[in-house]
Structures are given as structure tokens and as C-alpha cells.
Design an enzyme around this catalytic site. Structure first.
Site, PDB file in Angstrom:
ATOM      1  N   ASP A  13      -3.997  -2.961  -1.143  1.00 55.58           N
ATOM      2  CA  ASP A  13      -3.336  -1.716  -0.711  1.00 55.58           C
ATOM      3  C   ASP A  13      -1.886  -1.917  -0.298  1.00 55.58           C
ATOM      4  O   ASP A  13      -1.363  -1.197   0.560  1.00 55.58           O
ATOM      5  CB  ASP A  13      -4.116  -1.065   0.448  1.00 55.58           C
ATOM      6  CG  ASP A  13      -5.557  -0.774   0.056  1.00 55.58           C
ATOM      7  OD1 ASP A  13      -5.795  -0.491  -1.120  1.00 55.58           O
ATOM      8  OD2 ASP A  13      -6.427  -0.843   0.940  1.00 55.58           O
ATOM      9  N   LYS A  16       0.821  -1.498  -4.878  1.00 53.68           N
ATOM     10  CA  LYS A  16       0.982  -1.988  -6.264  1.00 53.68           C
ATOM     11  C   LYS A  16       1.168  -0.838  -7.250  1.00 53.68           C
ATOM     12  O   LYS A  16       2.023  -0.892  -8.128  1.00 53.68           O
ATOM     13  CB  LYS A  16      -0.255  -2.826  -6.663  1.00 53.68           C
ATOM     14  CG  LYS A  16      -0.451  -4.057  -5.778  1.00 53.68           C
ATOM     15  CD  LYS A  16      -1.749  -4.775  -6.101  1.00 53.68           C
ATOM     16  CE  LYS A  16      -2.987  -4.051  -5.658  1.00 53.68           C
ATOM     17  NZ  LYS A  16      -3.206  -3.993  -4.204  1.00 53.68           N
ATOM     18  N   GLY A  40      -7.862   1.205  -5.624  1.00 59.98           N
ATOM     19  CA  GLY A  40      -7.352   2.569  -5.560  1.00 59.98           C
ATOM     20  C   GLY A  40      -5.839   2.450  -5.502  1.00 59.98           C
ATOM     21  O   GLY A  40      -5.302   2.003  -4.492  1.00 59.98           O
ATOM     22  N   HIS A  41      -5.170   2.758  -6.610  1.00 57.44           N
ATOM     23  CA  HIS A  41      -3.716   2.586  -6.689  1.00 57.44           C
ATOM     24  C   HIS A  41      -3.054   3.963  -6.671  1.00 57.44           C
ATOM     25  O   HIS A  41      -3.274   4.779  -7.561  1.00 57.44           O
ATOM     26  CB  HIS A  41      -3.340   1.808  -7.948  1.00 57.44           C
ATOM     27  CG  HIS A  41      -3.843   0.387  -7.910  1.00 57.44           C
ATOM     28  ND1 HIS A  41      -3.598  -0.516  -8.913  1.00 57.44           N
ATOM     29  CD2 HIS A  41      -4.564  -0.285  -6.977  1.00 57.44           C
ATOM     30  CE1 HIS A  41      -4.152  -1.680  -8.596  1.00 57.44           C
ATOM     31  NE2 HIS A  41      -4.749  -1.554  -7.430  1.00 57.44           N
ATOM     32  N   GLN A 224      -6.555  -5.505  -5.797  1.00 56.69           N
ATOM     33  CA  GLN A 224      -6.847  -6.175  -4.529  1.00 56.69           C
ATOM     34  C   GLN A 224      -5.621  -6.996  -4.089  1.00 56.69           C
ATOM     35  O   GLN A 224      -4.519  -6.587  -4.344  1.00 56.69           O
ATOM     36  CB  GLN A 224      -8.104  -7.057  -4.625  1.00 56.69           C
ATOM     37  CG  GLN A 224      -9.401  -6.261  -4.780  1.00 56.69           C
ATOM     38  CD  GLN A 224      -9.628  -5.714  -6.179  1.00 56.69           C
ATOM     39  OE1 GLN A 224      -9.662  -6.468  -7.132  1.00 56.69           O
ATOM     40  NE2 GLN A 224      -9.803  -4.427  -6.303  1.00 56.69           N
TER      41      GLN A 224
HETATM   42  P1  GDP Z   1      -2.324  -0.269  -3.922  1.00 54.33           P
HETATM   43  O1  GDP Z   1      -3.807  -0.328  -3.913  1.00 54.33           O
HETATM   44  O2  GDP Z   1      -1.686  -1.596  -3.712  1.00 54.33           O
HETATM   45  O3  GDP Z   1      -1.767   0.440  -5.122  1.00 54.33           O
HETATM   46  O4  GDP Z   1      -1.925   0.607  -2.650  1.00 54.33           O
HETATM   47  P2  GDP Z   1      -2.645   1.965  -2.140  1.00 54.33           P
HETATM   48  O5  GDP Z   1      -2.291   3.055  -3.059  1.00 54.33           O
HETATM   49  O6  GDP Z   1      -4.086   1.727  -1.878  1.00 54.33           O
HETATM   50  O7  GDP Z   1      -1.999   2.134  -0.711  1.00 54.33           O
HETATM   51  C1  GDP Z   1      -0.617   2.249  -0.531  1.00 54.33           C
HETATM   52  C2  GDP Z   1      -0.349   3.584   0.190  1.00 54.33           C
HETATM   53  O8  GDP Z   1       0.942   3.581   0.734  1.00 54.33           O
HETATM   54  C3  GDP Z   1      -0.404   4.775  -0.738  1.00 54.33           C
HETATM   55  O9  GDP Z   1      -0.885   5.887  -0.035  1.00 54.33           O
HETATM   56  C4  GDP Z   1       1.059   4.984  -1.117  1.00 54.33           C
HETATM   57  O10 GDP Z   1       1.352   6.325  -1.466  1.00 54.33           O
HETATM   58  C5  GDP Z   1       1.746   4.609   0.155  1.00 54.33           C
HETATM   59  N1  GDP Z   1       3.070   4.002   0.015  1.00 54.33           N
HETATM   60  C6  GDP Z   1       3.529   3.150  -0.946  1.00 54.33           C
HETATM   61  N2  GDP Z   1       4.780   2.725  -0.648  1.00 54.33           N
HETATM   62  C7  GDP Z   1       5.100   3.288   0.529  1.00 54.33           C
HETATM   63  C8  GDP Z   1       6.244   3.213   1.384  1.00 54.33           C
HETATM   64  O11 GDP Z   1       7.213   2.500   1.127  1.00 54.33           O
HETATM   65  N3  GDP Z   1       6.203   3.941   2.542  1.00 54.33           N
HETATM   66  C9  GDP Z   1       5.161   4.733   2.884  1.00 54.33           C
HETATM   67  N4  GDP Z   1       5.209   5.413   4.034  1.00 54.33           N
HETATM   68  N5  GDP Z   1       4.045   4.829   2.103  1.00 54.33           N
HETATM   69  C10 GDP Z   1       4.026   4.117   0.963  1.00 54.33           C
HETATM   70  P1  IMO Z   2      -6.569  -2.283  -4.215  1.00 51.48           P
HETATM   71  O1  IMO Z   2      -6.425  -2.714  -5.665  1.00 51.48           O
HETATM   72  C1  IMO Z   2      -8.241  -3.196  -0.282  1.00 51.48           C
HETATM   73  C2  IMO Z   2     -12.134  -5.176  -0.209  1.00 51.48           C
HETATM   74  C3  IMO Z   2     -13.306  -4.397   0.348  1.00 51.48           C
HETATM   75  C4  IMO Z   2     -14.141  -5.526   0.920  1.00 51.48           C
HETATM   76  C5  IMO Z   2     -13.948  -6.636  -0.114  1.00 51.48           C
HETATM   77  C6  IMO Z   2     -15.047  -6.704  -1.165  1.00 51.48           C
HETATM   78  O2  IMO Z   2      -6.535  -0.816  -4.008  1.00 51.48           O
HETATM   79  O3  IMO Z   2      -5.616  -3.050  -3.367  1.00 51.48           O
HETATM   80  P2  IMO Z   2     -15.687  -5.249  -3.288  1.00 51.48           P
HETATM   81  O4  IMO Z   2     -15.950  -3.773  -3.426  1.00 51.48           O
HETATM   82  O5  IMO Z   2     -14.569  -5.755  -4.119  1.00 51.48           O
HETATM   83  O6  IMO Z   2     -16.929  -6.074  -3.447  1.00 51.48           O
HETATM   84  O7  IMO Z   2     -15.253  -5.433  -1.736  1.00 51.48           O
HETATM   85  O8  IMO Z   2     -12.711  -6.366  -0.751  1.00 51.48           O
HETATM   86  N1  IMO Z   2     -11.416  -4.488  -1.315  1.00 51.48           N
HETATM   87  C7  IMO Z   2     -10.211  -3.942  -1.173  1.00 51.48           C
HETATM   88  N2  IMO Z   2      -9.426  -3.789  -0.083  1.00 51.48           N
HETATM   89  N3  IMO Z   2      -7.796  -2.791  -1.504  1.00 51.48           N
HETATM   90  C8  IMO Z   2      -8.548  -2.967  -2.603  1.00 51.48           C
HETATM   91  O9  IMO Z   2      -8.083  -2.723  -3.844  1.00 51.48           O
HETATM   92  C9  IMO Z   2      -9.837  -3.536  -2.464  1.00 51.48           C
HETATM   93  N4  IMO Z   2     -10.845  -3.812  -3.327  1.00 51.48           N
HETATM   94  C10 IMO Z   2     -11.792  -4.425  -2.610  1.00 51.48           C
HETATM   95  O10 IMO Z   2     -12.901  -3.485   1.335  1.00 51.48           O
HETATM   96  O11 IMO Z   2     -13.576  -5.975   2.110  1.00 51.48           O
HETATM   97 MG    MG Z   3      -5.456   0.509  -2.896  1.00 53.73          MG
END
Ligand code: GDP
Ligand code: IMO
Ligand code: MG
Length: 422
Positions: A13, A16, A40-41, A224
Site C-alpha cells: 500500500d 504503487k 488493491g492498487h 504487496q
Molecule cells: P498500492 O497498493 O501500493 O497501490 O497503494 P494503495 O492504493 O493500497 O494505497 C495508497 C493510498 O494512498 C491510496 O488511497 C492512494 O490514493 C493514496 N495516495 C497515493 N499517493 C498519495 C499521496 O502522495 N498523498 C496522499 N495523501 N495519498 C496518496
Molecule cells: P498491495 O499490492 C498490504 C498482507 C495481508 C496479510 C498478509 C498475507 O495493495 O500493496 P495474503 O492475502 O496475501 O495471504 O495476506 O499480506 N497483504 C497486503 N498488505 N497491501 C497488499 O497489497 C497486501 N496483500 C497482502 O494483510 O498481512
Molecule cells: Mg494496496
């Protein structure tokens, strides 16, 4: 041409999805190489938020080639939902999205096995996303998985055989009541299989290497984060794939000497969702502030993310494993109002100070912090490094000097436009 890799350096998270979308115009091909719908991207533009689970984050940028590589695990029902919601807003991917025949399928029973296994673990549960990731990779490594290519020949038979074995496990080992859930789930799963058949199912290793030979530029999008890697993360509180840069080789079929840049993404602080050690976790009001301002709730499960200060010991370890060439710092804006900001620069383990990330993290490990002055400036409107407050420049310089890798992008908000190159 080479393959650039973009990876999370923390516990997932990091942002990416946002950065892959921002960088996509520079590439011809965008690929995913591991993980599955546990990811979840999130991407935001034109005031709309999109969350992608299985599909590469390059799909919103016109006619790029998007590939789901062999290292990915696919749940057809989740894939179908993603495809349908994209179609509803005008994105038809049937011509631009390619799927590896070697990618493994998450079966409905894999998902039930994930739930059964977590329930059986009780307090010791991994905190998995319950998407069936662990059981699917277990079958892959155990040489009993089903792959996308299997859809094309005697599929029903192979499916029934696998499911029968899973049901034995669910009933005899876990005493898990599976019947209704399986029935409900199978229907949409098989509908998803029909959706997958509409896509180009490819020998992705040939396809990608031929694209490279033809001079196409490729970016590989990690899922991840490095600290959740099956080998190098805090085992067993990890995911079931290699999230590190080397995972791009095995998850796409590209040789190590084809890897170009390695972009390592980190938040200006840390988060973790699910169980497992987290040395800099803040269980106080500051942790709550980070969660509230950073909107730190899982994009896949909605769970609140645990929050803490930036951990340079863990980051240094991740950079070593991944060979990071360029750092990308996300969510700097979340700390806009902080008077002071702490950074963990070493661990004290039973009184001994170290900068080396240890094999085991228990309550003997305490983070040692350096405190820096906060910038107390709204960064969300800042569009150039020349407008960075001095304290932010100092924060970045401190990180660069410690890690020995340049921070080339700073993100100051979720939107595409809130991305500053240095
Ligand atoms: P990913 O899994 O690495 O793609 O990241 P996620 O989407 O799960 O979580 C990143 C969250 O931070 C999302 O809700 C984005 O919209 C938000 N986000 C990304 N870059 C920034 C930033 O620079 N500032 C803020 N406030 N939010 C951001
Ligand atoms: P993105 O790509 C954050 C964590 C789960 C748990 C562990 C194992 O959005 O960054 P799993 O379902 O893979 O067997 O869970 O890994 N986990 C993540 N945490 N971002 C993710 O993906 C994750 N995918 C799995 O919360 O701790
Ligand atoms: Mg994510």
C-alpha cells in the site's frame, strides 16, 4: 531494451498503483508479475478513484500493452468484476490486456481453505486478505495447481478433481462448513472463466522477450511489498509470493540481466495491515492521526492499517534485497501538520545497537529514533521542488544520505498531478 521494476519497499500500500499510472506514458508495456487480488492498487484522476486488483495499472493510458504474467494468481470472479466495472466507464480491455497461460487460478475452494486455515489459527492468524492466495500458491509449489492454460482442455474434469481433494481437506481436517459458500461462489467463478476466455491467453515469456527484442520498453508493477516477501519478510506473517525485484524474473520469464531501473516506493511513514511485527508502530494518538489524515484503510479489505514512523533499518534492508536504483517517497502531505517527525535509524536489540534488519523481531527489538523538524506547510498544492519547505528538503536529504539512493519522485497527494520529480 530492459525491464524496469517498480516495487513496494514496506508492507504494501505504498502507492504503487498511482505511480505506475503516472509513469505509464514512458513505457509501451505494463506487467504484473506476482500476487493476485490480495492487491488493491488505487489510482485517482479527474476526481474518480479506481481500485485495481489483478489488472496492471497502465490500462488508463490508451493503447499500451498490459500483461498479467505467469507469477500472478487470478480469481476469475474478481477478474470479471474488475473487467465489468471498467467496461461500465468506457474501458474495454479485450484488445490491450494479455494473460499468461502459466498464471495460476484461484479456485473457489482455495478461498474457503484460506478462511478455514485462518479460523483454525485463531489468535495466530496471518490476517490474510482471505482471497485464497496462500492455498493457491501452495498448490502451485505442490505441483497440483490449475493454470489459465488448463481452461482450454478438459477443464471441468481437472477442476472437479482438485475440488474433490480440497473438500476432503475442508471437511476432514478443518471441519469447515463449506457447502453453501461453495455453491454461491462457483456460479460467478465459472462466469468469470467465460470472461477470461475473451482475452488473449499467451505464452507470456516469449511474448515479453519478443517485445523487448523489438525495442519496446517494459515496466513491471509489483504487488504487496518487500517486507511481505515469502523469503525475506517477517515469516510466517507474509504473503505467499516473491514480492522482491527477483520476482519479476520468475514472474515474467525475463533474465536477470534484462532488469534495468528498480524503482522502490515508500511512504514518508510506515503502515502495515494484517498481523506480524512492526517495530515503529504507533499505538497512540500520533498513529491515529496518520491513519486519519492518510486515510489508511485497506483498498481490498477496508481494514484499518497500523501506522508508525518511517523505519530506515527496514528500508535499507529492502533496498539491499531489491537493488533499488531510484527511490519514490509517497504521502509526504500526510505529515504536513506535524511539529516534529521521528525516523528510526537503528534498532536496539537487548541493548545492542544495530542497523542490520534482524531475522526475528520480538519485544527485545526497540527502534532508536532521530527527531527532525516538521515542515508545517500544505504540500498538496506544491508542484516543484523549488517550492519545497526547507524542513522537507532536510527530511529527504537525511533519508538519501542514510540509504545512499536518490529520491527521484515525491508524491504530495493521491492525484496524478500531485507528483513531483527531482
Ligand atoms: P498500492 O497498493 O501500493 O497501490 O497503494 P494503495 O492504493 O493500497 O494505497 C495508497 C493510498 O494512498 C491510496 O488511497 C492512494 O490514493 C493514496 N495516495 C497515493 N499517493 C498519495 C499521496 O502522495 N498523498 C496522499 N495523501 N495519498 C496518496
Ligand atoms: P498491495 O499490492 C498490504 C498482507 C495481508 C496479510 C498478509 C498475507 O495493495 O500493496 P495474503 O492475502 O496475501 O495471504 O495476506 O499480506 N497483504 C497486503 N498488505 N497491501 C497488499 O497489497 C497486501 N496483500 C497482502 O494483510 O498481512
Ligand atoms: Mg494496496
Amino acid at each position: 531494451m530492459q525491464v524496469d521494476v517498480l516495487l513496494g519497499l514496506q508492507w504494501g500500500d505504498e502507492g504503487k498503483g498511482k505511480v505506475v499510472d503516472v509513469l505509464t506514458p514512458r513505457y509501451d508495456v505494463i506487467t504484473r508479475f506476482q500476487g493476485g487480488p490480495n492487491a488493491g492498487h488505487t489510482l485517482e484522476f479527474n476526481n474518480i478513484k479506481h481500485v485495481l486488483h489483478t489488472i496492471p495499472s497502465g490500462i488508463f493510458r490508451g493503447d499500451k500493452i498490459n500483461i498479467i504474467g505467469n507469477g500472478v494468481v487470478i480469481d476469475p470472479s474478481i477478474f470479471k468484476k474488475e473487467i465489468e466495472s471498467l467496461k461500465n466507464i468506457g474501458f474495454d480491455l479485450t484488445k490491450t490486456l494479455y494473460i499468461s497461460k502459466k498464471a495460476h487460478l484461484i479456485l473457489p475452494t482455495h478461498r474457503l481453505l484460506d478462511a478455514a486455515s485462518e479460523a483454525a489459527k485463531g489468535e495466530l492468524k496471518i490476517g490474510s486478505t482471505l482471497k485464497g492466495i496462500g492455498p493457491t500458491y501452495r498448490d502451485k509449489i505442490g505441483r497440483e495447481g490449475l493454470r489459465i492454460g488448463d481452461i482450454l482442455h478438459n477443464f471441468k474434469e481437472k477442476y472437479q478433481e482438485r475440488v474433490a481433494q480440497h473438500i476432503e481437506l475442508l471437511t476432514k481436517f478443518y471441519q469447515f462448513d463449506y457447502k453453501q459458500a461453495l455453491e454461491d461462489y462457483e456460479k460467478e467463478w465459472f462466469e468469470g472463466i467465460e470472461v477470461i476466455k475473451q482475452f488473449q491467453l499467451i505464452d507470456s515469456e516469449h511474448f515479453i522477450n519478443n517485445l523487448l527484442l523489438a525495442g519496446k520498453s517494459v515496466i513491471a508493477e509489483g504487488a504487496q511489498g518487500t517486507m511481505l516477501d515469502i523469503d525475506f519478510g517477517s515469516y510466517p506473517f507474509v504473503t505467499s509470493s516473491n514480492t522482491i525485484a527477483a520476482g519479476a524474473c520468475t514472474g515474467l520469464g525475463i533474465a536477470p540481466n534484462k532488469i534495468g531501473k528498480v524503482y522502490g516506493i515508500f511512504k514518508a511513514y510506515c503502515t502495515r495491515v494484517g498481523s506480524g511485527p512492526f517495530p515503529t508502530e504507533l499505538l497512540d494518538g500520533t498513529g491515529e492521526t496518520l491513519r486519519r489524515i492518510g486515510k489508511e484503510y485497506g483498498a481490498t479489505t477496508g481494514r484499518p492499517r497500523r501506522c508508525g514512523w518511517l523505519d530506515l533499518v527496514a528500508l535499507r534492508y529492502a533496498i539491499m534485497i531489491d537493488g533499488v536504483t531510484d527511490l519514490i517517497m509517497m504521502k509526504a502531505d500526510v505529515m504536513d501538520r506535524f511539529e516534529t517527525i521521528k525516523i528510526c535509524t537503528s534498532y536496539s536489540i537487548s541493548g545492542v545497537i544495530t542497523k542490520d534488519f534482524p531475522n526475528e523481531i520480538d519485544d527485545q527489538v526497540t527502534p532508536v529514533y532521530t527527531e527532525l523538524k516538521g515542515w508545517k506547510t500544505d504540500l498538496t498544492e506544491v508542484d516543484h521542488t523549488s517550492k519545497f519547505p526547507e524542513e522537507l528538503s532536510n527530511y529527504i536529504q537525511f533519508i538519501e544520505e542514510y540509504l545512499g539512493v536518490p529520491v527521484t519522485i515525491v508524491s504530495v497527494g493521491p492525484n496524478r498531478s500531485q507528483t513531483i520529480e527531482r
